[in-house]
Design a protein around this motif. Structure first.
Motif, PDB file in Angstrom:
ATOM      1  N   ALA A   1       0.837  -1.177   0.000  1.00 57.58           N
ATOM      2  CA  ALA A   1       0.000   0.000   0.000  1.00 57.58           C
ATOM      3  C   ALA A   1       0.880   1.238   0.000  1.00 57.58           C
ATOM      4  N   ARG A   2       0.929   1.921  -1.151  1.00 60.00           N
ATOM      5  CA  ARG A   2       1.668   3.175  -1.296  1.00 60.00           C
ATOM      6  C   ARG A   2       3.148   3.046  -0.917  1.00 60.00           C
ATOM      7  N   GLY A   3       3.739   1.925  -1.213  1.00 60.56           N
ATOM      8  CA  GLY A   3       5.158   1.726  -0.940  1.00 60.56           C
ATOM      9  C   GLY A   3       5.492   1.520   0.518  1.00 60.56           C
ATOM     10  N   MET A   4       4.496   1.184   1.333  1.00 56.22           N
ATOM     11  CA  MET A   4       4.712   0.966   2.760  1.00 56.22           C
ATOM     12  C   MET A   4       4.946  -0.504   3.047  1.00 56.22           C
ATOM     13  N   ALA A   5       5.738  -0.754   4.065  1.00 57.50           N
ATOM     14  CA  ALA A   5       5.979  -2.123   4.522  1.00 57.50           C
ATOM     15  C   ALA A   5       5.042  -2.425   5.676  1.00 57.50           C
ATOM     16  N   GLN A   6       4.374  -3.584   5.621  1.00 62.62           N
ATOM     17  CA  GLN A   6       3.533  -4.006   6.731  1.00 62.62           C
ATOM     18  C   GLN A   6       4.389  -4.798   7.703  1.00 62.62           C
ATOM     19  N   LEU A   7       4.391  -4.381   8.946  1.00 67.45           N
ATOM     20  CA  LEU A   7       5.126  -5.092   9.984  1.00 67.45           C
ATOM     21  C   LEU A   7       4.113  -5.733  10.927  1.00 67.45           C
ATOM     22  N   SER A   8       3.934  -7.030  10.761  1.00 66.81           N
ATOM     23  CA  SER A   8       3.007  -7.799  11.586  1.00 66.81           C
ATOM     24  C   SER A   8       3.816  -8.576  12.618  1.00 66.81           C
ATOM     25  N   THR A   9       3.594  -8.255  13.894  1.00 66.06           N
ATOM     26  CA  THR A   9       4.376  -8.936  14.928  1.00 66.06           C
ATOM     27  C   THR A   9       4.088 -10.435  14.943  1.00 66.06           C
ATOM     28  N   GLY A  10       2.861 -10.836  14.660  1.00 63.60           N
ATOM     29  CA  GLY A  10       2.551 -12.266  14.603  1.00 63.60           C
ATOM     30  C   GLY A  10       3.371 -12.968  13.539  1.00 63.60           C
ATOM     31  N   ASP A  11       3.425 -12.374  12.334  1.00 64.32           N
ATOM     32  CA  ASP A  11       4.236 -12.954  11.259  1.00 64.32           C
ATOM     33  C   ASP A  11       5.715 -12.971  11.637  1.00 64.32           C
ATOM     34  N   MET A  12       6.175 -11.883  12.245  1.00 66.99           N
ATOM     35  CA  MET A  12       7.596 -11.805  12.609  1.00 66.99           C
ATOM     36  C   MET A  12       7.952 -12.837  13.677  1.00 66.99           C
ATOM     37  N   LEU A  13       7.053 -13.069  14.628  1.00 67.28           N
ATOM     38  CA  LEU A  13       7.320 -14.076  15.661  1.00 67.28           C
ATOM     39  C   LEU A  13       7.329 -15.482  15.068  1.00 67.28           C
ATOM     40  N   ARG A  14       6.384 -15.761  14.170  1.00 66.10           N
ATOM     41  CA  ARG A  14       6.372 -17.085  13.531  1.00 66.10           C
ATOM     42  C   ARG A  14       7.629 -17.288  12.678  1.00 66.10           C
ATOM     43  N   ASP A  15       8.046 -16.251  11.962  1.00 69.65           N
ATOM     44  CA  ASP A  15       9.272 -16.341  11.163  1.00 69.65           C
ATOM     45  C   ASP A  15      10.493 -16.546  12.054  1.00 69.65           C
ATOM     46  N   ALA A  16      10.552 -15.809  13.159  1.00 72.98           N
ATOM     47  CA  ALA A  16      11.684 -15.940  14.079  1.00 72.98           C
ATOM     48  C   ALA A  16      11.728 -17.353  14.653  1.00 72.98           C
ATOM     49  N   LYS A  17      10.569 -17.884  14.993  1.00 70.79           N
ATOM     50  CA  LYS A  17      10.489 -19.221  15.598  1.00 70.79           C
ATOM     51  C   LYS A  17      11.113 -20.284  14.702  1.00 70.79           C
ATOM     52  N   THR A  18      10.950 -20.135  13.404  1.00 69.40           N
ATOM     53  CA  THR A  18      11.468 -21.150  12.477  1.00 69.40           C
ATOM     54  C   THR A  18      12.828 -20.786  11.883  1.00 69.40           C
ATOM     55  N   SER A  19      13.396 -19.646  12.285  1.00 70.74           N
ATOM     56  CA  SER A  19      14.627 -19.149  11.666  1.00 70.74           C
ATOM     57  C   SER A  19      15.889 -19.887  12.095  1.00 70.74           C
ATOM     58  N   GLY A  20      15.883 -20.424  13.314  1.00 72.22           N
ATOM     59  CA  GLY A  20      17.094 -21.079  13.808  1.00 72.22           C
ATOM     60  C   GLY A  20      18.098 -20.119  14.410  1.00 72.22           C
ATOM     61  N   THR A  21      17.815 -18.807  14.411  1.00 70.71           N
ATOM     62  CA  THR A  21      18.723 -17.828  15.012  1.00 70.71           C
ATOM     63  C   THR A  21      18.607 -17.903  16.535  1.00 70.71           C
ATOM     64  N   GLU A  22      19.520 -17.228  17.226  1.00 68.79           N
ATOM     65  CA  GLU A  22      19.441 -17.194  18.692  1.00 68.79           C
ATOM     66  C   GLU A  22      18.117 -16.584  19.139  1.00 68.79           C
ATOM     67  N   MET A  23      17.729 -15.477  18.503  1.00 65.58           N
ATOM     68  CA  MET A  23      16.450 -14.855  18.832  1.00 65.58           C
ATOM     69  C   MET A  23      15.318 -15.821  18.532  1.00 65.58           C
ATOM     70  N   GLY A  24      15.401 -16.511  17.424  1.00 63.73           N
ATOM     71  CA  GLY A  24      14.378 -17.478  17.048  1.00 63.73           C
ATOM     72  C   GLY A  24      14.255 -18.609  18.050  1.00 63.73           C
ATOM     73  N   LYS A  25      15.377 -19.060  18.573  1.00 63.63           N
ATOM     74  CA  LYS A  25      15.351 -20.123  19.583  1.00 63.63           C
ATOM     75  C   LYS A  25      14.679 -19.649  20.864  1.00 63.63           C
ATOM     76  N   ARG A  26      14.942 -18.392  21.242  1.00 63.26           N
ATOM     77  CA  ARG A  26      14.286 -17.816  22.431  1.00 63.26           C
ATOM     78  C   ARG A  26      12.780 -17.747  22.214  1.00 63.26           C
ATOM     79  N   VAL A  27      12.387 -17.240  21.040  1.00 66.45           N
ATOM     80  CA  VAL A  27      10.966 -17.112  20.715  1.00 66.45           C
ATOM     81  C   VAL A  27      10.305 -18.487  20.708  1.00 66.45           C
TER      82      VAL A  27
END
Length: 80
Positions: A1-27
């Motif tokens: 929408a008009r060149g804006m990025a949507q930042l959804s915390t739910g999506d970001m948490l699910r992505d972090a959970k499966t990322s394998g990063t240290e933050m992802g492991k905590r999440v």
């Protein structure tokens, strides 16, 4: 929408959970226990997204699910 990025915390948490990063492991550990992720973690994920390079024509952000607490709102003010 008009060149804006949507930042959804739910999506970001699910992505972090499966990322394998240290933050992802905590999440993942927190979510697997059925607990709520801390403001510190959510703010950290938002900060990471805000720090990413954007194109010159970038139109800003649309936040979905953030801020949800006064601490998150204060942190967003500091980040901006």
């Amino acid at each position: 929408a008009r060149g804006m990025a949507q930042l959804s915390t739910g999506d970001m948490l699910r992505d972090a959970k499966t990322s394998g990063t240290e933050m992802g492991k905590r999440v993942a550990a927190i979510m697997d226990r059925g607990e709520l992720v801390t403001d510190e973690i959510v703010i950290g994920l938002i900060a990471e997204k805000l720090e990413q390079p954007r194109p010159a024509a970038f139109g800003g952000f649309i936040f979905d699910g953030f801020p949800r607490t006064l601490a998150q709102a204060d942190a967003l003010g500091d980040l901006m």
